[in-house]
Design an enzyme around this catalytic site. Structure first.
Site, short mmCIF file in Angstrom:
data_model
loop_
_atom_site.label_atom_id
_atom_site.label_comp_id
_atom_site.label_asym_id
_atom_site.label_seq_id
_atom_site.Cartn_x
_atom_site.Cartn_y
_atom_site.Cartn_z
N LYS A 24 0.82 -1.07 -0.02
CA LYS A 24 0.00 -0.07 0.01
C LYS A 24 0.80 1.26 -0.04
CE LYS A 24 -4.31 1.40 2.05
NZ LYS A 24 -5.17 1.39 3.35
N LYS A 52 -1.98 14.10 -1.71
CA LYS A 52 -1.01 13.69 -0.67
C LYS A 52 -0.78 12.27 -0.76
CE LYS A 52 -4.72 12.34 2.64
NZ LYS A 52 -4.14 11.17 2.85
N LYS A 81 -9.13 9.83 4.52
CA LYS A 81 -8.39 9.13 3.48
C LYS A 81 -7.02 8.43 3.97
CE LYS A 81 -10.77 9.77 -0.02
NZ LYS A 81 -12.05 10.51 0.86
N ASP A 82 -6.58 7.30 3.73
CA ASP A 82 -5.57 6.42 4.03
C ASP A 82 -4.15 7.19 4.18
OD1 ASP A 82 -6.67 3.59 4.55
OD2 ASP A 82 -7.44 4.15 2.69
N LYS A 83 -3.49 6.86 5.09
CA LYS A 83 -2.02 7.41 5.06
C LYS A 83 -1.37 6.73 4.10
CE LYS A 83 2.01 8.18 7.91
NZ LYS A 83 2.47 8.30 9.33
#
Length: 376
Positions: A24, A52, A81-83
């Site tokens: 990921k 980002k 949102k996911d890191k």
């Protein structure tokens, strides 16, 4: 310390686990937020489209706050949102601070566009998200299996489980949430308390949905007599379920919702609703157990009660709602790079659905175990 038993929902597809390497990161996992509406171009709020990578939404807001002077509470956003990965989303802030962004520069974030709008963004003000995922170390036979699985999900839909994000690194958030409700665990932080209770509600939803997937599988795998005996159904009830042509079977009396958004209602005319389900106009809406929400009846209510009965005593402590149980992907595309052994695919999901849930359904494995990832 007693080990927590982690519940694993049933997969809808029947293939064996597929070998692939998933990381990921910003090259292999890309998310693009789709706004709920077009921005007006006027008003007191500034809508910032940011891109980002490897930072959370909160970290992005802190970076914007430091350069603009906007207080954290004055920012708005439609969803977190996911890191990990590269994510594009929309942020709102008071327009009077727009000049402070003229020279904005950050190593992990870019501003893609600015526009004005009348209102502050709120949670849920998004249509959905588009995803791009790249899998590596994919052998040609596995690429064929991946393509077939994606095509099936694109055609039939998928079980809209809550993803791993809700349940914590050790999978014990739901158990802790139940302890909070029972008064066995006391927390000073109200946000953490609410989060753990939400994890408890989410696990119950997943258990109910897994049961519904099981019913749908067994309707096709067993004879009418065996199927009715397994679930204590009358022959007519069993026949009514098994006769439905789609994989995910609807139940008389369950709660349905207009897809992808709209009012919830009871499934009374099963034949008509199955036809609308096939056209993706409506779908099954599972219970997020809590206060004063529409109750299922009949056979749908019976299967809800089997799962949610233990939580009824806590209803006054929880906000209840409904969540789509069976969801649908759009714009599914995939490609296989034979030379590099990369399998790439993209798709769109309505809000409230997890790309990682789709990925686990495709791979039939925990995507963050063993060879499937390089993360901790």
């Amino acid at each position: 310390m007693q080990e927590t038993t982690i519940f694993k929902p049933l997969y809808a597809l029947t293939h064996a686990p597929i070998n692939a390497y998933f990381s990921k990161n910003s090259d292999d996992f890309v998310v693009r937020e789709i706004p709920l509406y077009a921005f007006s171009g006027q008003g007191e709020h500034l809508i910032i489209e940011i891109c980002k990578k490897d930072m959370t939404t909160q970290e992005a807001l802190h970076a914007l706050s430091e350069i603009s002077g906007v207080k954290m509470r004055d920012f708005g956003y439609a969803g977190l949102k996911d890191k990990q990965g590269m994510t594009t989303q929309f942020i709102s802030m008071p327009r009077k601070f727009e000049a402070a962004l003229a020279n904005f520069s950050h190593e992990k974030m870019k501003i893609l566009s600015l526009s004005a709008h009348d209102n502050k963004l709120r949670i849920g003000h998004l249509k959905g998200n588009s995803f791009f995922i790249r899998l590596k170390k994919v052998l040609p036979p596995d690429a064929v299996k991946l393509a077939a699985a994606l095509d099936t999900l694109g055609r039939e839909g998928f079980a809209n489980y809550f993803g791993y994000q809700r349940f914590g690194k050790f999978g014990d958030n739901a158990a802790q949430g139940e302890e909070v409700l029972r008064g066995q665990r006391r927390l000073k932080n109200p946000k953490m308390r609410d989060f753990l209770i939400s994890a408890y509600q989410s696990e119950l939803f997943n258990r109910w949905l897994s049961k519904r997937v099981e019913i749908s599988k067994f309707a096709a795998e067993f004879s009418l007599g065996e199927f009715s005996k397994i679930y204590g159904l009358s022959k007519e009830e069993a026949r009514e379920i098994a006769a439905q042509p789609q994989f995910f079977k609807l139940l008389r009396g369950e709660i349905l919702g207009h897809f992808p958004h709209g009012a919830f209602f009871s499934c009374d005319d099963l034949g008509a609703e199955c036809e609308r389900f096939a056209r993706r106009e409506i779908t099954s809406a599972g219970l997020i157990v809590g206060r004063a929400k529409l109750r299922a009846s009949g056979l749908g209510g019976r299967f809800e009660d089997e799962i949610f009965a233990p939580a009824r005593e806590f209803e006054a402590q929880m906000n209840g709602s409904r969540r789509f149980a069976w969801s649908f992907m759009e714009r599914v595309q995939h490609a296989y790079d034979t030379q590099n052994a990369h399998f790439s695919f993209s798709f769109y999901l309505p809000k409230g659905s997890y790309a990682t849930v789709v990925l686990e359904e495709i791979l039939h494995r925990d995507i963050f175990e063993g060879a499937a990832t390089d993360e901790d």
